[in-house]
Design a protein around this motif. Structure first.
Motif, mmCIF file in Angstrom:
data_model
loop_
_atom_site.group_PDB
_atom_site.id
_atom_site.type_symbol
_atom_site.label_atom_id
_atom_site.label_comp_id
_atom_site.label_asym_id
_atom_site.label_seq_id
_atom_site.Cartn_x
_atom_site.Cartn_y
_atom_site.Cartn_z
ATOM 1 N N SER A 195 -16.498 36.984 5.934
ATOM 2 C CA SER A 195 -16.587 37.208 7.221
ATOM 3 C C SER A 195 -14.934 37.174 7.713
ATOM 4 O O SER A 195 -14.337 36.641 6.941
ATOM 5 C CB SER A 195 -17.414 36.218 8.114
ATOM 6 N N ALA A 196 -14.765 37.669 9.003
ATOM 7 C CA ALA A 196 -13.521 37.555 9.488
ATOM 8 C C ALA A 196 -13.225 36.262 9.782
ATOM 9 O O ALA A 196 -11.930 35.744 9.515
ATOM 10 C CB ALA A 196 -13.559 38.238 11.062
ATOM 11 N N GLY A 197 -14.233 35.297 10.022
ATOM 12 C CA GLY A 197 -13.884 34.023 10.016
ATOM 13 C C GLY A 197 -13.310 33.179 8.877
ATOM 14 O O GLY A 197 -12.493 32.204 8.875
ATOM 15 N N GLU A 198 -14.128 33.646 7.833
ATOM 16 C CA GLU A 198 -13.762 32.887 6.271
ATOM 17 C C GLU A 198 -12.159 33.686 6.058
ATOM 18 O O GLU A 198 -11.646 32.840 5.574
ATOM 19 C CB GLU A 198 -14.650 33.492 5.297
ATOM 20 N N GLN A 226 -9.776 34.429 8.245
ATOM 21 C CA GLN A 226 -9.113 33.485 9.076
ATOM 22 C C GLN A 226 -8.680 32.082 8.381
ATOM 23 O O GLN A 226 -7.759 31.483 8.241
ATOM 24 C CB GLN A 226 -9.811 33.273 10.334
ATOM 25 N N ASP A 257 -17.405 30.488 14.330
ATOM 26 C CA ASP A 257 -16.773 31.246 13.533
ATOM 27 C C ASP A 257 -17.099 32.814 13.538
ATOM 28 O O ASP A 257 -16.271 33.562 13.520
ATOM 29 C CB ASP A 257 -16.952 31.079 12.047
ATOM 30 N N GLY A 280 -18.625 40.058 15.702
ATOM 31 C CA GLY A 280 -17.978 39.932 14.406
ATOM 32 C C GLY A 280 -16.653 39.503 14.449
ATOM 33 O O GLY A 280 -15.924 39.757 13.298
ATOM 34 N N VAL A 281 -16.168 38.878 15.421
ATOM 35 C CA VAL A 281 -14.823 38.269 15.399
ATOM 36 C C VAL A 281 -14.747 36.699 15.679
ATOM 37 O O VAL A 281 -15.757 36.320 16.592
ATOM 38 C CB VAL A 281 -14.067 38.997 16.433
ATOM 39 N N PRO A 282 -14.192 35.618 15.211
ATOM 40 C CA PRO A 282 -14.218 34.242 15.302
ATOM 41 C C PRO A 282 -13.774 34.004 16.762
ATOM 42 O O PRO A 282 -12.863 34.577 17.308
ATOM 43 C CB PRO A 282 -13.447 33.620 14.451
#
Lengths: 389, 331
Positions: free
Chosen positions: A161-164, A166, B186, B209-211
């Protein structure tokens, strides 16, 4: 922090190492028929790159690399690159190895910092892999290994994911924190300031998926847009017009991670003046023993998977100098600031005899069978390097 | 309908803020989100600052003019483990009867008296998770006594499936000691809670889809900052999106509020800090926003920013690799 960071760190640093070695070998290149026995030829250069790339992408090694794990310290990682750099007939003195590692780390730090999206670090990795494939076009076996690694990267990071991403970016930046070595090619291109910090432009395309700043949109309770206001945000951004490709082949769009060196742009580093943050640096180098032991476990695992091709017959080890002259190299070794020393791990210092023997055996494979022609200053022998603290 | 730039001062020569004296740090700031915590103590003529360096965090006090007074370094509690763990956040929790300093890491949650002098509580997090290392998304609620170390875990709130990035609270309108709360994760999802004997989930705002790295709550308005540089303003009770601001060109790392005046600060990795004014329309009560100020911190990947007083007339900024806290004050 993220346990998926190591493959990206390793492959990108390895890629930068190959760019630098390729450039230095070309710079010292002598046409085959004119070369003396102790000078580099085109054939030698290709062979060195082949050997290193083959070792880097060894299947067993990659398997270990891709296991979820925390990042280890800079000095643990430096040990791997020492070994990698010596995977062929080439030999590097401590000073040249230090400089090589400085350049590699500052280059990748720059690339991570300037990545528009955290996910773009994958595109940077693909840029490095594309270039690596260029170095070994004539070797289908190694090409296959690199493609296999490509496939593994897509499998692991395609689902993240985008969070991971980051978190991976933050983990990488943590690794590179407080490194401000000035690199002349960066200074000349004005991507680095004279204080060692990178320039962060406030213009150009926004990351893919981000809108150009400056707009406020207002919605009613039904979700319909009712008003738009513009504001001055201070930058000079434009829309991104294309997303880079994550396929095996494709236009990556991003230039970060492509080869910025060429024969006419020599690689030099300036050591920054004494770092103000001596406190934070010395804390890292006085790591307690239990930590060093974990790192040795890691090294033994990882390097156990590295297959070093042993030179057959009485072949000389050719020394590569990353400086312009031998005198410069010697001077650099003597004048390297204390706080910038990498303090390569002392494998003799641990209590665990069995593990120590295993690592010593692995390290022993690096013993040079014959002394190189040129006079040496500090030991070329990697084991000797290991024992210095 | 597109309205022209509605900024206050028309003359670009008039600046609202100017750089003031910086506070030196012992270690540079790490590239984490929300990496600056500020505790305002006007009664003691002091401001406390907290910054995470990596394996350590620094807590320091400064006079109103920025002269540093005392400092302390805090570390993650020792324990079995692979490598030296990193601190993920240092934050002051202002409660009705006391202030606690909270330090978080993958190993657990450490709570100290507000000056960081004594650890009063330690809560270990499960280290037996799979090496994929994802946090569970649980929100832990602790009962804090007015004094002493008898802190008890009273509730675990389930509402998120991905790691929590930020939590914001505000005293609920007209009720003593009861707060409303927003949690962000997240994946960009937000949960709005009402507190009471137990917390109740009021509404859930889906991500895209974006933290969501930072969230604030003010007078029923949820302000959320995202990895794509946008700031969204939602109605807290219904979760409706009222305003979408294309505020930054890189991921937002911090949001902060000056509650007395409804000023919102947004800071991002694009080197910019923006100040906004939140309000409600007198006619229909709809959320409104106005851009007030833009500050470019050259060549600095900002990682934390906070107002230093409740009227928003001064703020402080930290940046990755920067060994000082930058301060800005009203002109």
């Amino acid at each position: 922090m993220s346990v998926r960071t190591l493959p990206l760190l390793f492959l990108n640093l390895g890629g930068e190492m190959l760019y630098i070695l390729d450039q230095r070998l070309r710079a010292q290149n002598i046409p085959g028929d004119k070369a003396r026995k102790d000078e580099w030829t085109e054939v030698d250069r290709k062979r060195v790159l082949n050997d290193i790339i083959m070792t880097m992408f060894n299947r067993k090694f990659m398997e270990e690399l891709f296991k979820p794990q925390e990042l280890y310290s800079k000095k643990a990682l430096r040990t791997i690159y020492d070994r990698l750099a010596h995977a062929s007939i080439m030999r590097l003195n401590q000073a040249s190895m230090d400089k090589l590692y400085d350049l590699m780390t500052m280059a990748f730090k720059y690339q991570v910092l300037l990545c528009p999206r955290p996910k773009d670090v994958l595109l940077v990795t693909f840029n490095h892999l594309d270039a690596i494939k260029g170095f070994i076009q004539d070797s289908p076996t190694i090409l296959h290994q690199v493609d296999e690694t490509f496939r593994q990267l897509t499998e692991v990071y395609g689902a993240i994911s985008a969070g991971e991403f980051q978190l991976i970016r933050q983990t990488l930046l943590l690794f590179f924190q407080d490194l401000h070595i000035r690199v002349s090619i960066f200074l000349k291109d004005r991507v680095q300031n004279s204080n060692g910090r990178f320039v962060l432009p406030v213009s150009g395309p926004v990351p893919w998926g981000t809108e150009v700043p400056g707009l406020i949109r207002m919605f009613n309770s039904k979700g319909e847009e009712v008003k738009k206001i513009e504001f001055k945000h201070g930058g000079n951004y434009v829309t991104a017009h294309k997303e880079g490709s994550f396929e095996l082949y494709g236009d990556r769009v991003l230039k970060l991670g492509t080869n910025m060196y060429s024969v006419s742009r020599p690689v030099e580093t300036h050591m920054s003046g004494a770092s103000k943050n001596l406190a934070s640096r010395t804390q890292e180098s006085i790591a307690p023993n239990p930590l060093a032991k974990e790192e040795l476990n890691f090294l033994a695992r990882l390097m156990g998977g590295m297959e070093i091709k042993k030179p057959s017959g009485p072949e000389p080890g050719f020394r590569l100098n990353l400086f312009t002259t031998d005198e410069e190299e010697e001077h650099a070794a003597l004048s390297r600031p204390e706080e910038l020393s990498y303090e390569v791990i002392n494998i003799q210092a641990t209590q665990d005899q069995q593990q120590n023997e295993e690592l010593a055996r692995i390290m022993g494979e690096l013993q040079i069978t014959e002394q190189p022609r040129q006079s040496t200053t500090k030991g070329d022998d990697l084991l000797a390097m290991m024992d210095e603290l | 309908m597109v309205a022209a730039d509605s900024e206050g001062p028309k003359d670009p020569g008039i600046r609202m803020f100017r750089r003031e004296r910086s506070i030196p740090l012992q270690g540079s700031a790490a590239a984490l989100c929300n990496n600056l915590s500020v505790l305002q103590l006007p009664a003691r003529n002091l401001t406390l600052f907290g910054v995470v360096h990596g394996p350590s965090a620094q807590v320091l006090s400064a006079a109103p003019d920025g002269v540093p007074l005392a400092q302390r370094q805090l570390h993650v509690k020792e324990g079995a483990g692979v490598s030296a763990p990193h601190i993920t956040q240092v934050h002051w929790c202002v409660l009705p009867f006391r202030v606690l300093l909270v330090l978080t890491s993958h190993r657990g949650i450490q709570m100290y008296e507000s000056d960081g002098s004594i650890m009063v509580y330690w809560h270990a997090l499960d280290s037996g998770d799979a090496p994929s290392g994802t946090w569970s998304g649980r929100v832990l609620v602790f009962d804090i006594p007015a004094k002493g170390p008898n802190i008890v875990l009273s509730e675990e709130l389930a509402g998120h499936q991905t790691p929590i990035t930020d939590i914001a609270t505000e005293p609920a309108q007209g009720q003593d000691g009861v707060a409303d709360m927003v949690t962000a994760d997240d994946s960009g999802s937000l949960c709005v809670w009402r507190s009471g004997p137990e917390f109740t989930l009021l509404t859930r705002i889906p991500g895209f889809g974006v933290p969501c790295s930072s969230v604030q709550l003010w007078q029923g308005i949820v302000a959320a900052g995202y990895g794509n540089g946008q700031v969204h303003l939602y109605e807290a009770t219904t979760g409706t999106l009222n305003i979408q601001i294309n505020a930054h060109a890189r991921a937002i790392c911090a949001l902060n509020l000056a509650p007395e005046v409804g000023k919102l600060l947004s800071a991002a990795e694009d080197t910019f800090v923006h100040i906004w004014k939140l309000s409600r329309s007198p006619q229909n009560g709809c959320i409104e926003v106005e851009h007030c100020h833009s500050e470019c911190v050259s060549d600095t990947q900002v990682c934390g920013a906070q107002f230093c007083d409740p009227s928003g007339s001064s703020f402080a900024v930290t940046g990755y690799d920067l060994t000082e806290i930058l301060r800005f004050g009203s002109v």
